[in-house]
Design an enzyme around this catalytic site. Structure first.
Site, PDB file in Angstrom:
ATOM      1  N   LYS A 112       0.850  -0.966  -0.003  1.00 55.42           N
ATOM      2  CA  LYS A 112       0.231   0.140   0.359  1.00 55.42           C
ATOM      3  C   LYS A 112       0.650   1.439  -0.407  1.00 55.42           C
ATOM      4  O   LYS A 112       0.535   2.504  -0.354  1.00 55.42           O
ATOM      5  CB  LYS A 112      -0.861  -0.286   0.753  1.00 55.42           C
ATOM      6  CG  LYS A 112      -2.333  -1.375   1.219  1.00 55.42           C
ATOM      7  CD  LYS A 112      -3.091  -1.232   1.942  1.00 55.42           C
ATOM      8  CE  LYS A 112      -4.882  -1.719   1.582  1.00 55.42           C
ATOM      9  NZ  LYS A 112      -5.513  -2.125   2.295  1.00 55.42           N
ATOM     10  N   LYS A 196      -5.011 -10.199  -5.624  1.00 56.93           N
ATOM     11  CA  LYS A 196      -6.275 -10.732  -4.796  1.00 56.93           C
ATOM     12  C   LYS A 196      -7.344  -9.699  -5.366  1.00 56.93           C
ATOM     13  O   LYS A 196      -7.285  -8.828  -5.591  1.00 56.93           O
ATOM     14  CB  LYS A 196      -6.531 -10.538  -4.020  1.00 56.93           C
ATOM     15  CG  LYS A 196      -5.921  -9.822  -2.854  1.00 56.93           C
ATOM     16  CD  LYS A 196      -5.889  -9.077  -1.711  1.00 56.93           C
ATOM     17  CE  LYS A 196      -6.691  -7.585  -0.402  1.00 56.93           C
ATOM     18  NZ  LYS A 196      -7.635  -7.814   0.302  1.00 56.93           N
ATOM     19  N   LYS A 199     -10.717  -4.730  -2.655  1.00 61.82           N
ATOM     20  CA  LYS A 199     -11.930  -3.289  -2.825  1.00 61.82           C
ATOM     21  C   LYS A 199     -11.410  -1.521  -3.384  1.00 61.82           C
ATOM     22  O   LYS A 199     -11.746  -1.159  -3.770  1.00 61.82           O
ATOM     23  CB  LYS A 199     -12.496  -2.316  -1.363  1.00 61.82           C
ATOM     24  CG  LYS A 199     -13.086  -3.812  -0.776  1.00 61.82           C
ATOM     25  CD  LYS A 199     -14.345  -2.355   0.590  1.00 61.82           C
ATOM     26  CE  LYS A 199     -13.521  -3.643   1.960  1.00 61.82           C
ATOM     27  NZ  LYS A 199     -12.620  -3.477   3.098  1.00 61.82           N
TER      28      LYS A 199
END
Ligand code: AQP
Length: 333
Positions: A112, A196, A199
């Site tokens: 991230k 994966k 969201k």
């Protein structure tokens, strides 16, 4: 009864199918036999600096999706993380037991922060797994049902629990176990079946959001990446796209992957995708109707959450007092 805790971040208007199959359906099953607490982890969502009005709306929407999936507030404690201040308080204590290098090794942080750049990466994103450990340890949690991507964070929670017990006495906190269901541990992006489903995916085309228009969902399934071969066979290494579709099909229909392989022998990818789209839409349509019913009555939804927070606080307060006391903080009078 064993205690269960888990949560999801209100980082999107809708949960995605990976959240549902990897975690939420297992929460619903586990609440039957366990003392379960399920949380909308809104403090975690602050790590990416959301718009305030949007965050508030998404917090209610996330809770409504838990309820629509079958989380039953008469069996489980359903609440919002920020309504129980002990989460943030314990996170501070735990951060004083977490090595800087240890936190830096978390792969989700590395991924991230690489996406956000060093100026866009907050200290909150760095300490996120410590807050998650606080969420879990506050409730003397035995079992944490999550998807595969959370395994490393769970390891940190366990390490911190063991560290506290070694320092302050073995019954200071319960060392939690991870509960990951192998078959649905990782649902992949439809366009990039090695990544994966998430969201916050960069492109929505590989994503199935639970509150998406069913027509859009059907189209995304029909355009899912497969391979040049024609065989419908479960082989995640050689055929990640097809295997992902079979996993989703099996989880939502209750049919085993082996029986799906048999039924689709000699048939094409188009047949598989068409039937899967029907199964997914058949699941989403009533689910969405239930979510909209919950959202149409925000006062009742807020009452459920307030009730949950009150119950959660009675457990959290006891644990925090114990840890504060053993840490040497002067008791308040
Ligand atoms: N693709 C997935 N397959 C199986 N399980 C999954 N989970 C997430 N994606 C998949 C599980 O869902 C829960 C959600 O946890 P979270 O809201 O804290 O966020 P996350 O793990 O980071 O999930 P997302 O959807 O990718 O959210 P963003 O984009 O906000 O980071 C966890 O139990 C997770 O394992």
């Amino acid at each position: 009864q064993q205690r269960i805790f888990s949560g999801m971040q209100p980082t999107s208007d809708s949960l995605q199918l990976g959240n549902y199959l990897g975690a939420l359906t297992h929460w619903v099953a586990l609440q039957e036999e366990h003392d379960a607490l399920y949380c909308v982890v809104d403090l975690h969502a602050l790590t990416v600096n959301p718009d305030p009005a949007v965050l508030r709306e998404r917090t209610r929407r996330t809770a409504a999706q838990y309820l629509a999936a079958g989380v039953d507030p008469s069996r489980s404690t359903l609440f919002v993380q920020s309504h129980v201040p002990e989460h943030a308080e314990l996170a501070w204590v735990l951060s004083c037991h977490t090595g800087f290098g240890e936190a830096g090794r978390m792969t989700q942080f590395k991924d991230k922060s690489a996406r956000h750049g060093s100026e866009g990466t907050t200290v909150g994103l760095f300490t996120y797994p410590v807050l998650m450990a606080a969420d879990i340890l506050l409730y003397d949690t035995n079992l944490v049902p999550v998807g595969e991507d959370q395994r490393q964070h769970l390891e940190l929670s366990r390490d911190l629990a063991q560290r506290l017990n070694a320092r302050f006495g073995k019954d200071t906190v319960v060392v939690p176990e991870v509960h990951i269901v192998k078959e649905t541990a990782k649902i992949y992006d439809l366009q990039d079946p090695t990544a994966k489903m998430s969201k916050s995916a960069e492109s929505p085309n590989g994503l199935i959001e639970l509150l998406d228009d069913p027509k859009v969902v059907a189209k995304r399934i029909r355009s899912a990446v497969t391979d040049a071969d024609r065989e419908i066979r479960f082989d995640p290494q050689a055929k990640p796209g097809v295997s992902n579709l079979l996993t989703i099909f099996s989880a939502l229909s209750g049919r085993s992957v082996a029986s799906l392989e048999q039924d689709y022998e000699g048939k094409g990818y188009g047949d598989l995708k068409k039937d899967l789209a029907e199964v997914v839409v058949g699941f989403l349509t009533p689910f969405q109707a239930r979510v909209h019913d919950y959202l149409a009555d925000p006062a009742s939804l807020d009452a459920v959450l307030a009730d949950g927070a009150e119950k959660a606080r009675t457990i959290a307060g006891v644990t925090l007092d114990r840890i504060y006391d053993r840490s040497g903080l002067l008791p308040r009078r």
